[in-house]
Each structure stands twice: as structure tokens, then as C-alpha cells.
Design a protein around this motif. Structure first.
Motif, PDB file in Angstrom:
ATOM      1  N   THR A   4       0.829  -1.207   0.000  1.00 51.13           N
ATOM      2  CA  THR A   4       0.000   0.000   0.000  1.00 51.13           C
ATOM      3  C   THR A   4       0.862   1.255   0.000  1.00 51.13           C
ATOM      4  OG1 THR A   4      -0.167  -0.173   2.406  1.00 51.13           O
ATOM      5  CG2 THR A   4      -1.980  -1.083   1.120  1.00 51.13           C
ATOM      6  N   GLU A   5       1.981   1.207   0.712  1.00 47.25           N
ATOM      7  CA  GLU A   5       2.897   2.353   0.731  1.00 47.25           C
ATOM      8  C   GLU A   5       3.505   2.575  -0.650  1.00 47.25           C
ATOM      9  OE1 GLU A   5       4.776   2.473   5.143  1.00 47.25           O
ATOM     10  OE2 GLU A   5       5.234   0.668   3.966  1.00 47.25           O
ATOM     11  N   ARG A   6       3.820   1.489  -1.323  1.00 50.97           N
ATOM     12  CA  ARG A   6       4.396   1.608  -2.664  1.00 50.97           C
ATOM     13  C   ARG A   6       3.372   2.214  -3.625  1.00 50.97           C
ATOM     14  NH1 ARG A   6       8.691  -2.017  -5.889  1.00 50.97           N
ATOM     15  NH2 ARG A   6       9.875  -1.407  -4.071  1.00 50.97           N
ATOM     16  N   ILE A   7       2.135   1.777  -3.517  1.00 53.55           N
ATOM     17  CA  ILE A   7       1.069   2.328  -4.371  1.00 53.55           C
ATOM     18  C   ILE A   7       0.913   3.815  -4.107  1.00 53.55           C
ATOM     19  CG2 ILE A   7      -1.420   2.319  -4.812  1.00 53.55           C
ATOM     20  CD1 ILE A   7      -1.272  -0.761  -4.222  1.00 53.55           C
ATOM     21  N   MET A   8       0.842   4.207  -2.846  1.00 56.38           N
ATOM     22  CA  MET A   8       0.663   5.623  -2.513  1.00 56.38           C
ATOM     23  C   MET A   8       1.856   6.456  -2.982  1.00 56.38           C
ATOM     24  SD  MET A   8      -2.339   5.373  -1.401  1.00 56.38           S
ATOM     25  CE  MET A   8      -2.685   7.043  -0.938  1.00 56.38           C
ATOM     26  N   LYS A   9       3.053   5.889  -2.895  1.00 55.36           N
ATOM     27  CA  LYS A   9       4.247   6.596  -3.362  1.00 55.36           C
ATOM     28  C   LYS A   9       4.178   6.831  -4.873  1.00 55.36           C
ATOM     29  CE  LYS A   9       9.243   6.319  -3.480  1.00 55.36           C
ATOM     30  NZ  LYS A   9      10.202   5.430  -4.066  1.00 55.36           N
ATOM     31  N   ILE A  10       3.775   5.818  -5.617  1.00 49.46           N
ATOM     32  CA  ILE A  10       3.660   5.952  -7.071  1.00 49.46           C
ATOM     33  C   ILE A  10       2.605   6.993  -7.421  1.00 49.46           C
ATOM     34  CG2 ILE A  10       3.009   4.781  -9.212  1.00 49.46           C
ATOM     35  CD1 ILE A  10       4.059   2.168  -7.859  1.00 49.46           C
ATOM     36  N   LEU A  11       1.477   6.944  -6.729  1.00 51.76           N
ATOM     37  CA  LEU A  11       0.427   7.938  -6.982  1.00 51.76           C
ATOM     38  C   LEU A  11       0.957   9.349  -6.750  1.00 51.76           C
ATOM     39  CD1 LEU A  11      -2.707   6.250  -5.341  1.00 51.76           C
ATOM     40  CD2 LEU A  11      -2.142   6.395  -7.780  1.00 51.76           C
ATOM     41  N   GLU A  12       1.687   9.530  -5.660  1.00 54.35           N
ATOM     42  CA  GLU A  12       2.244  10.847  -5.347  1.00 54.35           C
ATOM     43  C   GLU A  12       3.238  11.291  -6.414  1.00 54.35           C
ATOM     44  OE1 GLU A  12       5.097  12.726  -1.955  1.00 54.35           O
ATOM     45  OE2 GLU A  12       3.465  11.446  -1.263  1.00 54.35           O
ATOM     46  N   GLU A  13       4.127  10.381  -6.817  1.00 53.19           N
ATOM     47  CA  GLU A  13       5.121  10.713  -7.834  1.00 53.19           C
ATOM     48  C   GLU A  13       4.476  11.109  -9.159  1.00 53.19           C
ATOM     49  OE1 GLU A  13       8.646   7.672  -6.302  1.00 53.19           O
ATOM     50  OE2 GLU A  13       7.466   7.149  -8.054  1.00 53.19           O
ATOM     51  N   ARG A  14       3.352  10.491  -9.466  1.00 53.78           N
ATOM     52  CA  ARG A  14       2.664  10.759 -10.735  1.00 53.78           C
ATOM     53  C   ARG A  14       1.561  11.793 -10.601  1.00 53.78           C
ATOM     54  NH1 ARG A  14       2.268   4.739 -13.442  1.00 53.78           N
ATOM     55  NH2 ARG A  14       4.484   4.231 -13.182  1.00 53.78           N
ATOM     56  N   ASN A  15       1.451  12.362  -9.407  1.00 48.51           N
ATOM     57  CA  ASN A  15       0.454  13.396  -9.147  1.00 48.51           C
ATOM     58  C   ASN A  15      -0.967  12.897  -9.434  1.00 48.51           C
ATOM     59  OD1 ASN A  15      -0.073  15.930  -8.109  1.00 48.51           O
ATOM     60  ND2 ASN A  15      -0.108  16.900 -10.122  1.00 48.51           N
ATOM     61  N   ILE A  16      -1.258  11.683  -8.974  1.00 52.17           N
ATOM     62  CA  ILE A  16      -2.575  11.077  -9.121  1.00 52.17           C
ATOM     63  C   ILE A  16      -3.190  10.992  -7.728  1.00 52.17           C
ATOM     64  CG2 ILE A  16      -3.853   9.010  -9.795  1.00 52.17           C
ATOM     65  CD1 ILE A  16      -1.494   8.344 -11.678  1.00 52.17           C
ATOM     66  N   THR A  17      -4.387  11.494  -7.579  1.00 48.70           N
ATOM     67  CA  THR A  17      -5.047  11.427  -6.275  1.00 48.70           C
ATOM     68  C   THR A  17      -5.656  10.042  -6.062  1.00 48.70           C
ATOM     69  OG1 THR A  17      -7.184  12.163  -7.124  1.00 48.70           O
ATOM     70  CG2 THR A  17      -5.638  13.888  -6.386  1.00 48.70           C
ATOM     71  N   GLY A  18      -5.840   9.705  -4.802  1.00 49.76           N
ATOM     72  CA  GLY A  18      -6.517   8.453  -4.471  1.00 49.76           C
ATOM     73  C   GLY A  18      -7.931   8.447  -5.014  1.00 49.76           C
ATOM     74  N   TYR A  19      -8.580   9.610  -4.997  1.00 54.69           N
ATOM     75  CA  TYR A  19      -9.930   9.725  -5.538  1.00 54.69           C
ATOM     76  C   TYR A  19      -9.947   9.409  -7.031  1.00 54.69           C
ATOM     77  CZ  TYR A  19     -14.390  11.715  -6.951  1.00 54.69           C
ATOM     78  OH  TYR A  19     -15.632  11.892  -7.492  1.00 54.69           O
ATOM     79  N   ARG A  20      -8.989   9.960  -7.753  1.00 54.81           N
ATOM     80  CA  ARG A  20      -8.914   9.701  -9.197  1.00 54.81           C
ATOM     81  C   ARG A  20      -8.688   8.212  -9.467  1.00 54.81           C
ATOM     82  NH1 ARG A  20      -4.270  12.026 -13.148  1.00 54.81           N
ATOM     83  NH2 ARG A  20      -4.669  10.633 -14.875  1.00 54.81           N
ATOM     84  N   LEU A  21      -7.763   7.606  -8.718  1.00 55.43           N
ATOM     85  CA  LEU A  21      -7.523   6.173  -8.870  1.00 55.43           C
ATOM     86  C   LEU A  21      -8.812   5.393  -8.639  1.00 55.43           C
ATOM     87  CD1 LEU A  21      -5.544   3.713  -9.132  1.00 55.43           C
ATOM     88  CD2 LEU A  21      -5.398   3.802  -6.634  1.00 55.43           C
TER      89      LEU A  21
END
Length: 73
Positions: A4-21
């Protein structure tokens, strides 16, 4: 690092919100927040595959089994 930490890190790096995902892959909008609050949360295999497909990376990468994000390499 938990998956889950890896997923959140990738989202942050790509500027993708959890809501968008959540909207893009069709999961509850509260799940990414749960993963952030509880990094050891389990993710079902079908959701994990959807996330990997959306992020264009392998499930093994999300699980931390490899440091190579590309599939089939």
C-alpha cells in the motif's frame, strides 16, 4: 515497504489522487485513504491487478518483489 505504501508513493510521484484512482478503476473512494492510514491493509488480487494495469506496472513491483516497474522485463 508495504504494497500500500508503494502504491501511494507511485500515486504521489505521478500526481494522481486516491480519488482519481478509485474513479478510474471502480473501487470505493475511501479505500486509498484506508491504505494510507493503515499501510498493512490487505488488497484483493483483482484490485491489485486493476491498480497495476492503471499504473502500467507489474503486480510484482507493487508487492515489492522487484524494483523493476515494467511488466514482462
Amino acid at each position: 515497504m508495504e504494497h500500500t505504501e508503494r502504491i501511494m508513493k507511485i500515486l504521489e510521484e505521478r500526481n494522481i489522487t486516491g480519488y482519481r484512482l478509485s474513479k478510474e478503476i471502480g473501487i470505493s473512494k475511501s479505500l486509498p485513504g484506508k491504505w494510507k492510514a493503515y499501510p498493512s491493509s490487505k488488497i484483493s488480487s483483482d484490485i491489485l491487478v486493476s491498480i497495476a494495469d492503471y499504473l502500467d506496472c507489474s503486480v510484482d513491483y507493487l508487492l515489492g518483489r522487484t524494483d523493476n516497474p515494467k511488466m514482462n522485463q
